[in-house]
Design an enzyme around this catalytic site. Sequence first.
Site, PDB file in Angstrom:
ATOM      1  N   GLY A  64      12.386   5.753   7.473  1.00 45.39           N
ATOM      2  CA  GLY A  64      12.944   6.677   6.480  1.00 45.39           C
ATOM      3  C   GLY A  64      13.207   5.973   5.158  1.00 45.39           C
ATOM      4  N   GLY A  89      13.826   7.787   1.724  1.00 42.45           N
ATOM      5  CA  GLY A  89      14.964   8.692   1.573  1.00 42.45           C
ATOM      6  C   GLY A  89      15.967   8.158   0.563  1.00 42.45           C
ATOM      7  N   TYR A 119      23.310  18.926  13.027  1.00 43.70           N
ATOM      8  CA  TYR A 119      23.396  17.568  12.467  1.00 43.70           C
ATOM      9  C   TYR A 119      24.548  16.791  13.123  1.00 43.70           C
ATOM     10  CZ  TYR A 119      23.870  14.090   8.632  1.00 43.70           C
ATOM     11  OH  TYR A 119      23.944  12.957   7.868  1.00 43.70           O
TER      12      TYR A 119
HETATM   13  N1  SER Z   1      25.322  13.682   3.102  1.00 44.60           N
HETATM   14  C1  SER Z   1      25.153  14.239   4.412  1.00 44.60           C
HETATM   15  C2  SER Z   1      24.940  15.694   4.356  1.00 44.60           C
HETATM   16  O1  SER Z   1      25.518  16.332   3.493  1.00 44.60           O
HETATM   17  C3  SER Z   1      26.362  13.950   5.237  1.00 44.60           C
HETATM   18  O2  SER Z   1      26.149  12.856   6.014  1.00 44.60           O
HETATM   19  O3  SER Z   1      24.257  16.219   5.171  1.00 44.60           O
END
Ligand code: SER
Length: 313
Positions: free
Chosen positions: A8, A11, A141
């Site tokens: 990654g 990113g 997530y």
């Molecule tokens: N920056 C990330 C998000 O907003 C949080 O880990 O998904």
Amino acid sequence: MERIIITGALGQIGTELTLKLRERYGEENVLPTDIKEPEDEQLKGKPFEILDVRDMDRLKEIAATFKPDTIMHMAALLSATCEKDPQLAWDINMGGLVNALELSREFSLQFFTPSSIGAFGPSTPKENTPQVTVQRPTTMYGVNKVAGELLCDYYFEKFGVDTRGLRFPGLISHVKEPGGGTTDYAVEIYFEAIRTGRYTSYIDKDTNMDMMYMDDAIDATIKLMEADASRLEDRNAFNVTAMSINPEMVANEIRKHIPAFEVDYDVDPVRQGIAESWPNVIDASHAVRQWDFEPKYNLAKMTEIMLEAIRNK
Ligand code: SER
């Protein structure tokens, strides 16, 4: 940590991590990988491998040739993107993590992966959120991050893999913009302040979340990886943060430099809901005690640097 593979790497974190690690460990000792070719001038024409982290054979092939001693596994979908396609999120976030951990076991690698404030949920204490506390996130997530934290602990306990990790807050940077996160507003607001002088925020004005400037995040990562293992009681998923801020606070800080800056609000229920399920401010004292975590940037200093850097782009 001497020879490092990064997944990654294109990113938001991976880009700056690659540049910093190359500076510190030598260009030939850092191999960035991602699913597409780099377009960034600073990464183009340098060693780079295409890798889909779900492809274990390809990951092994790259490792067998490069012979790393460390993997930094950054490839993942962020919170808002995960909500759009939870199955794909599981596939990439968990599939990639298991592959990177398995590689570390087989090739005896030191291992790093970020967790997040997303690993907390609505039943977590919101103020001074402890290192060890209730973790019942309500996003895919968050589910991925909690499972990931536990898996990293498991690989250390069961197989002796030197796994380490941080629970990052929202990260703010000007080199590479994030994509698909809930905290992205805190980056967009600076770019829009310079580009157009106004910003419409999808997060409500008084919703606090933890944030950190990217330099502090990269420094914390390297510090943890180089820390004396005998001091690490938590090893994985250390709470780290530098500030608890909301859109109005950022806007007011920007106005000290651009007095005419205007902000209005068009709150997105999905991302607002996610933000409200996360802590307001987490407690980073375990990181301070176990490996001397010490962020250098507060909102004022970061704002100065962000505006200056974006203006110069
Ligand atoms: N920056 C990330 C998000 O907003 C949080 O880990 O998904």
